[in-house]
Design a protein around this motif. Sequence first.
Motif, PDB file in Angstrom:
ATOM      1  N   ILE A   1      41.325  45.169  39.632  1.00 48.69           N
ATOM      2  CA  ILE A   1      41.456  46.300  38.713  1.00 48.69           C
ATOM      3  C   ILE A   1      40.709  45.985  37.425  1.00 48.69           C
ATOM      4  O   ILE A   1      40.955  44.954  36.803  1.00 48.69           O
ATOM      5  N   GLY A   2      39.804  46.866  37.037  1.00 51.17           N
ATOM      6  CA  GLY A   2      39.057  46.643  35.808  1.00 51.17           C
ATOM      7  C   GLY A   2      37.765  47.417  35.797  1.00 51.17           C
ATOM      8  O   GLY A   2      37.638  48.457  36.458  1.00 51.17           O
ATOM      9  N   ARG A   3      36.795  46.884  35.076  1.00 52.32           N
ATOM     10  CA  ARG A   3      35.492  47.525  34.944  1.00 52.32           C
ATOM     11  C   ARG A   3      34.396  46.559  35.365  1.00 52.32           C
ATOM     12  O   ARG A   3      34.498  45.361  35.135  1.00 52.32           O
ATOM     13  N   ARG A   4      33.361  47.106  35.966  1.00 49.97           N
ATOM     14  CA  ARG A   4      32.207  46.293  36.308  1.00 49.97           C
ATOM     15  C   ARG A   4      31.547  45.819  35.020  1.00 49.97           C
ATOM     16  O   ARG A   4      31.001  46.614  34.252  1.00 49.97           O
ATOM     17  N   ALA A   5      31.598  44.533  34.757  1.00 56.36           N
ATOM     18  CA  ALA A   5      31.040  43.966  33.535  1.00 56.36           C
ATOM     19  C   ALA A   5      31.038  42.453  33.659  1.00 56.36           C
ATOM     20  O   ALA A   5      31.837  41.884  34.410  1.00 56.36           O
ATOM     21  N   PRO A   6      30.146  41.761  32.939  1.00 55.75           N
ATOM     22  CA  PRO A   6      30.178  40.295  32.959  1.00 55.75           C
ATOM     23  C   PRO A   6      31.532  39.782  32.481  1.00 55.75           C
ATOM     24  O   PRO A   6      32.105  40.306  31.520  1.00 55.75           O
ATOM     25  N   PHE A   7      32.036  38.775  33.173  1.00 53.66           N
ATOM     26  CA  PHE A   7      33.351  38.225  32.832  1.00 53.66           C
ATOM     27  C   PHE A   7      33.345  36.740  33.151  1.00 53.66           C
ATOM     28  O   PHE A   7      32.856  36.321  34.192  1.00 53.66           O
ATOM     29  N   SER A   8      33.861  35.957  32.236  1.00 46.84           N
ATOM     30  CA  SER A   8      33.938  34.515  32.477  1.00 46.84           C
ATOM     31  C   SER A   8      35.223  33.967  31.888  1.00 46.84           C
ATOM     32  O   SER A   8      35.725  34.457  30.877  1.00 46.84           O
ATOM     33  N   THR A   9      35.767  32.968  32.552  1.00 48.42           N
ATOM     34  CA  THR A   9      36.971  32.288  32.094  1.00 48.42           C
ATOM     35  C   THR A   9      37.037  30.934  32.789  1.00 48.42           C
ATOM     36  O   THR A   9      36.519  30.775  33.900  1.00 48.42           O
ATOM     37  N   ALA A  10      37.679  29.992  32.143  1.00 43.77           N
ATOM     38  CA  ALA A  10      37.858  28.680  32.753  1.00 43.77           C
ATOM     39  C   ALA A  10      39.087  28.645  33.653  1.00 43.77           C
ATOM     40  O   ALA A  10      39.288  27.686  34.393  1.00 43.77           O
ATOM     41  N   LYS A  11      39.900  29.700  33.598  1.00 49.22           N
ATOM     42  CA  LYS A  11      41.150  29.701  34.351  1.00 49.22           C
ATOM     43  C   LYS A  11      40.876  29.954  35.841  1.00 49.22           C
ATOM     44  O   LYS A  11      40.275  30.963  36.210  1.00 49.22           O
ATOM     45  N   ARG A  12      41.311  29.030  36.666  1.00 47.95           N
ATOM     46  CA  ARG A  12      40.999  29.066  38.095  1.00 47.95           C
ATOM     47  C   ARG A  12      41.496  30.343  38.765  1.00 47.95           C
ATOM     48  O   ARG A  12      40.799  30.911  39.624  1.00 47.95           O
ATOM     49  N   ASP A  13      42.696  30.812  38.397  1.00 51.29           N
ATOM     50  CA  ASP A  13      43.282  31.970  39.064  1.00 51.29           C
ATOM     51  C   ASP A  13      42.485  33.251  38.856  1.00 51.29           C
ATOM     52  O   ASP A  13      42.700  34.235  39.571  1.00 51.29           O
ATOM     53  N   TRP A  14      41.583  33.255  37.880  1.00 54.43           N
ATOM     54  CA  TRP A  14      40.813  34.453  37.563  1.00 54.43           C
ATOM     55  C   TRP A  14      39.352  34.344  37.979  1.00 54.43           C
ATOM     56  O   TRP A  14      38.529  35.209  37.618  1.00 54.43           O
ATOM     57  N   GLN A  15      38.988  33.314  38.729  1.00 51.92           N
ATOM     58  CA  GLN A  15      37.590  33.131  39.090  1.00 51.92           C
ATOM     59  C   GLN A  15      37.063  34.250  39.998  1.00 51.92           C
ATOM     60  O   GLN A  15      35.873  34.545  40.013  1.00 51.92           O
ATOM     61  N   GLY A  16      37.941  34.873  40.754  1.00 49.69           N
ATOM     62  CA  GLY A  16      37.511  35.990  41.597  1.00 49.69           C
ATOM     63  C   GLY A  16      36.925  37.129  40.776  1.00 49.69           C
ATOM     64  O   GLY A  16      35.960  37.774  41.195  1.00 49.69           O
ATOM     65  N   PHE A  17      37.492  37.367  39.598  1.00 51.98           N
ATOM     66  CA  PHE A  17      36.967  38.422  38.733  1.00 51.98           C
ATOM     67  C   PHE A  17      35.587  38.042  38.211  1.00 51.98           C
ATOM     68  O   PHE A  17      34.692  38.893  38.128  1.00 51.98           O
ATOM     69  N   ALA A  18      35.411  36.763  37.865  1.00 55.26           N
ATOM     70  CA  ALA A  18      34.104  36.298  37.393  1.00 55.26           C
ATOM     71  C   ALA A  18      33.063  36.392  38.516  1.00 55.26           C
ATOM     72  O   ALA A  18      31.932  36.838  38.288  1.00 55.26           O
ATOM     73  N   GLU A  19      33.438  35.998  39.715  1.00 56.44           N
ATOM     74  CA  GLU A  19      32.505  36.003  40.840  1.00 56.44           C
ATOM     75  C   GLU A  19      32.050  37.408  41.209  1.00 56.44           C
ATOM     76  O   GLU A  19      30.894  37.610  41.621  1.00 56.44           O
ATOM     77  N   HIS A  20      32.925  38.378  41.060  1.00 57.59           N
ATOM     78  CA  HIS A  20      32.599  39.755  41.449  1.00 57.59           C
ATOM     79  C   HIS A  20      32.196  40.627  40.265  1.00 57.59           C
ATOM     80  O   HIS A  20      31.974  41.831  40.436  1.00 57.59           O
ATOM     81  N   GLY A  21      32.086  40.025  39.074  1.00 57.28           N
ATOM     82  CA  GLY A  21      31.639  40.778  37.914  1.00 57.28           C
ATOM     83  C   GLY A  21      32.580  41.894  37.513  1.00 57.28           C
ATOM     84  O   GLY A  21      32.143  43.026  37.260  1.00 57.28           O
TER      85      GLY A  21
END
Length: 245
Positions: free
Chosen positions: A117-137
């Motif tokens: 759930i969110g918006r297509r946009a660059p996203f980065s975080t060091a938190k492992r549980d959220w890496q899926g969001f970073a990988e899929h932008g």
Amino acid sequence: MHGMSKAEVDAVERIALGAGPKRPRDAATLILLDGEGSAARVLMGRRHMRHAFMPGKFVFPGGRTDPADSRIPAATPLPPEEEARLTARAGKVGAARARAIALSAIRETYEEAGLLIGRRAPFSTAKRDWQGFAEHGVAPSLEAMRFIARAITPPGRVRRFDTRFLAAWRSDVAVELPQGGPTNELEELVWLPLAEARQADIPAITRTILEELERRLAFDPLLKPGGGEVPFYRMIGKRFIREVL
């Protein structure tokens, strides 16, 4: 704890947690809706039979709140009306904790159902549980989250949760992973009409929340920010009561 019976798991947790009353842990659940008003369908998943907690039951995606989720950057904030309700009559729940609760619901929906759930946009975080969001932008977004209900597990249970039930729409999902989420907690995902969902093999509190949601959708079909009342279920003395936040 794979292969242990529910009684064995409960016994281990009693030793680990110690004697005496158990403090409820914050938890977040997301009711994802597809469609309009009372004709909407709701996403539910069946828990594996090997799980000690509610094995085989159909549930909404959700789980324990991680306080660190409050530090995850979001594309949009919670609507002020929803943040105010999440912090109402909740002790030390402030804006950061309300944010963590809402973001935990989004994270759990990704982990268990593969829906970001969110918006297509660059996203980065060091938190492992959220890496899926970073990988899929996908940058998680909170503007669509609606606070629907709150319920605290009665005393005397090994596991106790202070659960906030939130809702969002399928149109708020930026990415749907065809293989589902990275965890294996839900073995079957289905979209059910609300009336069918209430007849499924679900926990009693889930049926109660679905009834509350159906009533709200009848006069607030778009789930406007701050619309409708938010029921709060908890045990006082020997009575399980309904209040309004």
